[in-house]
Design a protein around this motif. Structure first.
Motif, PDB file in Angstrom:
ATOM      1  N   PHE A 223      47.974  64.266  28.250  1.00 59.17           N
ATOM      2  CA  PHE A 223      46.691  63.716  27.809  1.00 59.17           C
ATOM      3  C   PHE A 223      45.713  63.675  28.979  1.00 59.17           C
ATOM      4  CE2 PHE A 223      43.841  60.075  27.263  1.00 59.17           C
ATOM      5  CZ  PHE A 223      43.301  60.340  26.010  1.00 59.17           C
ATOM      6  N   VAL A 224      46.166  63.173  30.116  1.00 56.69           N
ATOM      7  CA  VAL A 224      45.314  63.104  31.304  1.00 56.69           C
ATOM      8  C   VAL A 224      44.999  64.500  31.822  1.00 56.69           C
ATOM      9  CG1 VAL A 224      45.187  62.289  33.688  1.00 56.69           C
ATOM     10  CG2 VAL A 224      46.197  60.823  31.926  1.00 56.69           C
ATOM     11  N   ASP A 225      45.996  65.399  31.818  1.00 54.64           N
ATOM     12  CA  ASP A 225      45.799  66.752  32.327  1.00 54.64           C
ATOM     13  C   ASP A 225      44.755  67.530  31.529  1.00 54.64           C
ATOM     14  OD1 ASP A 225      47.689  66.305  34.278  1.00 54.64           O
ATOM     15  OD2 ASP A 225      49.319  67.261  33.174  1.00 54.64           O
ATOM     16  N   CYS A 226      44.634  67.238  30.242  1.00 56.09           N
ATOM     17  CA  CYS A 226      43.636  67.926  29.414  1.00 56.09           C
ATOM     18  C   CYS A 226      42.224  67.694  29.946  1.00 56.09           C
ATOM     19  CB  CYS A 226      43.730  67.460  27.966  1.00 56.09           C
ATOM     20  SG  CYS A 226      45.063  68.239  27.020  1.00 56.09           S
ATOM     21  N   PHE A 227      41.952  66.487  30.412  1.00 54.71           N
ATOM     22  CA  PHE A 227      40.626  66.198  30.950  1.00 54.71           C
ATOM     23  C   PHE A 227      40.419  66.944  32.276  1.00 54.71           C
ATOM     24  CE2 PHE A 227      41.323  62.666  28.061  1.00 54.71           C
ATOM     25  CZ  PHE A 227      40.104  62.616  27.401  1.00 54.71           C
ATOM     26  N   ALA A 228      41.499  67.066  33.059  1.00 59.45           N
ATOM     27  CA  ALA A 228      41.410  67.830  34.302  1.00 59.45           C
ATOM     28  C   ALA A 228      41.109  69.296  34.001  1.00 59.45           C
ATOM     29  CB  ALA A 228      42.705  67.707  35.094  1.00 59.45           C
ATOM     30  N   TYR A 229      41.736  69.819  32.946  1.00 59.45           N
ATOM     31  CA  TYR A 229      41.466  71.210  32.560  1.00 59.45           C
ATOM     32  C   TYR A 229      40.014  71.382  32.124  1.00 59.45           C
ATOM     33  CZ  TYR A 229      41.269  75.501  29.907  1.00 59.45           C
ATOM     34  OH  TYR A 229      40.882  76.731  29.439  1.00 59.45           O
TER      35      TYR A 229
END
Length: 246
Positions: A223-229
């Motif tokens: 979930f957090v990584d999606c925002f980083a992407y």
């Protein structure tokens, strides 16, 4: 990034197998991989990446590689996770194509022959686990995570967690790497303006060893990584040199 040539240059396809505490599966991996190599569509080698295992996995991998001339290994100094192991494998791969599979034996190495033909027209070909043999709760977690990731990345991939993928090595070595990157391989290939194909593959229940995934790293982390992407996607740079006098 590793740039020196090594023995993988002698092959067209390298199978990366990240390993972390999978000693109970090493014998089955050896048998499955050694049986596959003679029937692989391309001249193929295996690259085990021992991701800081604390059991006997490292010793068993070295013994396996001594028995098979087309098997190689990397020992990492500490456990960095699947994405770190994949980065190490990509950086040390000099064959035209590279793929990877998990060491848990829940996918069939022979299904690489279903994926490899797609590399004639695509940069990455990823498996879709047909008739998954995981628990209902694990499948539910994966469906939620995959749905949210597709919404955030727009990659259109239904099962990015399938641990059976093949790709062009040049693209793989240019991937922007970060923890959790393995969940975003199709999206990251699309950032490089490469194309992605999905192909159904077989899936089996885990017979030995323990899963390294749980609720936190299957749902909250991605979930957090999606925002980083999404941040990376807006700032990613693509360029092509038209001419030069270098």
């Amino acid at each position: 990034m590793q740039t020196d040539k090594n023995q993988t240059e002698q092959y067209t396809f390298t199978i990366i197998v990240p390993v972390y505490n999978e000693e109970e599966n090493i014998d089955r991996l050896e048998q499955s991989l050694s049986n596959y190599l003679p029937q692989a569509l391309y001249k193929t080698c295996v690259l085990f990446v021992n991701d800081g295992s604390t059991d006997e996995s490292g010793n068993r991998i070295r013994q396996v590689c001594e028995r098979h001339p087309h098997f190689f290994y990397l020992d990492l100094d500490r456990n960095g996770g699947l994405s770190a192991a994949l980065k190490a494998g990509f950086d040390h791969c000099c064959s035209k194509y590279v793929g990877y599979m998990d060491a848990d034996m829940q996918t069939d190495v022979e299904d690489f022959n279903l994926l490899l033909p797609g590399l004639e027209s695509h940069v990455l070909v990823t498996g879709i686990r047909a008739n998954r043999k995981d628990s209902l709760f694990k499948n539910l977690q994966s469906r939620i995570a995959n749905g949210f990731r597709r919404m955030m990345t727009g990659d259109g991939v239904s099962d990015t967690g399938c641990p059976l993928k093949v790709m062009d090595t040049g693209y793989a070595r240019r991937l922007p790497m970060f923890k959790g990157m393995h969940r975003f391989l199709p999206a990251l290939i699309l950032l490089q303006e490469g194309s992605v194909q999905q192909v159904p593959v077989r899936h089996y229940p885990r017979l030995a060893g323990k899963s390294k995934y749980h609720l936190w790293n299957r749902l909250t982390g991605p979930f957090v990584d999606c925002f980083a992407y999404r941040w990376m996607k807006r700032r990613y740079i693509n360029y092509r040199v038209v001419t030069t006098n270098l």
